[in-house]
Write a protein that holds these residues in place. Structure first.
Motif, mmCIF file in Angstrom:
data_model
loop_
_atom_site.group_PDB
_atom_site.id
_atom_site.type_symbol
_atom_site.label_atom_id
_atom_site.label_comp_id
_atom_site.label_asym_id
_atom_site.label_seq_id
_atom_site.Cartn_x
_atom_site.Cartn_y
_atom_site.Cartn_z
ATOM 1 N N MET A 146 -2.432 0.209 -8.412
ATOM 2 C CA MET A 146 -1.330 -0.609 -8.827
ATOM 3 C C MET A 146 -0.922 -0.350 -10.268
ATOM 4 N N SER A 147 -1.858 -0.009 -11.120
ATOM 5 C CA SER A 147 -1.545 0.144 -12.541
ATOM 6 C C SER A 147 -0.581 1.300 -12.803
ATOM 7 N N GLU A 148 -0.397 2.199 -11.826
ATOM 8 C CA GLU A 148 0.523 3.302 -12.040
ATOM 9 C C GLU A 148 1.976 2.820 -12.113
ATOM 10 N N HIS A 149 2.252 1.573 -11.757
ATOM 11 C CA HIS A 149 3.613 1.035 -11.798
ATOM 12 C C HIS A 149 3.886 0.243 -13.068
ATOM 13 N N LYS A 150 2.910 0.137 -13.951
ATOM 14 C CA LYS A 150 3.091 -0.659 -15.166
ATOM 15 C C LYS A 150 4.201 -0.056 -16.024
ATOM 16 N N GLY A 151 5.209 -0.875 -16.308
ATOM 17 C CA GLY A 151 6.266 -0.492 -17.232
ATOM 18 C C GLY A 151 7.261 0.535 -16.720
ATOM 19 N N GLN A 152 7.148 0.968 -15.461
ATOM 20 C CA GLN A 152 8.115 1.924 -14.932
ATOM 21 C C GLN A 152 9.445 1.243 -14.684
ATOM 22 N N SER A 153 10.533 1.942 -14.900
ATOM 23 C CA SER A 153 11.862 1.376 -14.673
ATOM 24 C C SER A 153 12.207 1.265 -13.191
ATOM 25 N N PHE A 154 11.749 2.205 -12.388
ATOM 26 C CA PHE A 154 12.058 2.206 -10.964
ATOM 27 C C PHE A 154 10.777 2.411 -10.176
ATOM 28 N N ILE A 155 10.581 1.589 -9.150
ATOM 29 C CA ILE A 155 9.390 1.682 -8.304
ATOM 30 C C ILE A 155 9.841 1.797 -6.852
ATOM 31 N N ASP A 156 9.366 2.806 -6.163
ATOM 32 C CA ASP A 156 9.644 2.996 -4.741
ATOM 33 C C ASP A 156 8.776 2.009 -3.965
ATOM 34 N N GLY A 157 9.408 1.089 -3.265
ATOM 35 C CA GLY A 157 8.674 0.062 -2.534
ATOM 36 C C GLY A 157 7.696 0.610 -1.512
ATOM 37 N N SER A 158 7.960 1.807 -0.977
ATOM 38 C CA SER A 158 7.043 2.382 0.010
ATOM 39 C C SER A 158 5.723 2.812 -0.623
ATOM 40 N N ASP A 159 5.670 2.874 -1.957
ATOM 41 C CA ASP A 159 4.431 3.213 -2.661
ATOM 42 C C ASP A 159 3.531 1.999 -2.897
ATOM 43 N N ILE A 160 4.040 0.807 -2.647
ATOM 44 C CA ILE A 160 3.308 -0.426 -2.930
ATOM 45 C C ILE A 160 2.392 -0.754 -1.754
ATOM 46 N N LYS A 161 1.139 -0.992 -2.041
ATOM 47 C CA LYS A 161 0.160 -1.351 -1.013
ATOM 48 C C LYS A 161 -0.134 -2.846 -1.099
ATOM 49 N N ALA A 162 -0.181 -3.502 0.048
ATOM 50 C CA ALA A 162 -0.499 -4.928 0.109
ATOM 51 C C ALA A 162 -2.011 -5.111 0.115
ATOM 52 N N GLU A 163 -2.460 -6.110 -0.626
ATOM 53 C CA GLU A 163 -3.877 -6.464 -0.678
ATOM 54 C C GLU A 163 -4.097 -7.665 0.237
ATOM 55 N N ASP A 164 -5.048 -7.546 1.162
ATOM 56 C CA ASP A 164 -5.370 -8.648 2.069
ATOM 57 C C ASP A 164 -6.215 -9.662 1.311
ATOM 58 N N LEU A 165 -5.677 -10.857 1.114
ATOM 59 C CA LEU A 165 -6.405 -11.905 0.395
ATOM 60 C C LEU A 165 -7.218 -12.775 1.340
ATOM 61 N N GLY A 166 -7.101 -12.518 2.643
ATOM 62 C CA GLY A 166 -7.819 -13.304 3.639
ATOM 63 C C GLY A 166 -7.029 -14.532 4.044
ATOM 64 N N GLY A 167 -7.396 -15.098 5.174
ATOM 65 C CA GLY A 167 -6.775 -16.326 5.634
ATOM 66 C C GLY A 167 -5.306 -16.214 5.966
ATOM 67 N N GLY A 168 -4.820 -15.009 6.269
ATOM 68 C CA GLY A 168 -3.426 -14.817 6.639
ATOM 69 C C GLY A 168 -2.476 -14.605 5.479
ATOM 70 N N VAL A 169 -3.027 -14.251 4.291
ATOM 71 C CA VAL A 169 -2.203 -14.045 3.105
ATOM 72 C C VAL A 169 -2.406 -12.620 2.583
ATOM 73 N N THR A 170 -1.301 -11.924 2.280
ATOM 74 C CA THR A 170 -1.375 -10.626 1.615
ATOM 75 C C THR A 170 -0.533 -10.685 0.346
ATOM 76 N N ARG A 171 -0.938 -9.888 -0.664
ATOM 77 C CA ARG A 171 -0.209 -9.841 -1.936
ATOM 78 C C ARG A 171 0.055 -8.394 -2.315
ATOM 79 N N SER A 172 1.301 -8.136 -2.751
ATOM 80 C CA SER A 172 1.690 -6.841 -3.287
ATOM 81 C C SER A 172 2.158 -7.046 -4.722
ATOM 82 N N VAL A 173 1.518 -6.353 -5.669
ATOM 83 C CA VAL A 173 1.989 -6.370 -7.046
ATOM 84 C C VAL A 173 3.110 -5.341 -7.111
#
Length: 113
Positions: free
Chosen positions: A1-28
């Motif tokens: 995830m840190s590779e997206h810090k401060g970038q002007s443009f981020i390709d959404g297909s590069d973002i990976k969701a983190e499974d937080l458990g209990g039916g919740v996922t988070r993508s930074v």
């Protein structure tokens, strides 16, 4: 995830969701030192436990229906609604209908990367 810090443009297909458990996922999605954007997906019945943190947070409901509690006050929110959480105020939610939210934090949540 840190590779997206401060970038002007981020390709959404590069973002990976983190499974937080209990039916919740988070993508930074993106962040800098002073600001962070995250997308969370909640399955029906999943819970964002009551918690607090020193960050200011704004939540925008993209889809679904949620019961949010902020500082002991409960409201049902749906697509297009927003929630403002002041620093150190307890907040959380229960997902009534499966959906997605955007969370914006200031400053960024270092523990998320």
């Amino acid at each position: 995830m840190s590779e997206h810090k401060g970038q002007s443009f981020i390709d959404g297909s590069d973002i990976k969701a983190e499974d937080l458990g209990g039916g919740v996922t988070r993508s930074v999605l993106t962040y800098g030192d002073g600001l962070m954007l995250c997308r969370l997906h909640f399955e029906k019945g999943s819970v964002g436990a009551i918690h607090s943190h020193p960050h200011t947070q704004i939540t925008y409901v993209l889809s679904g229906v949620f019961e949010f509690t902020v500082d002991g006050e409960k409201h049902t929110v749906k697509s297009g609604d927003s929630i403002y959480d002041r620093p150190n105020v307890e907040h959380g939610c229960v997902c009534i209908e499966s959906g997605d939210i955007l969370d914006i934090f200031s400053p960024m949540r270092e523990e998320f990367v």
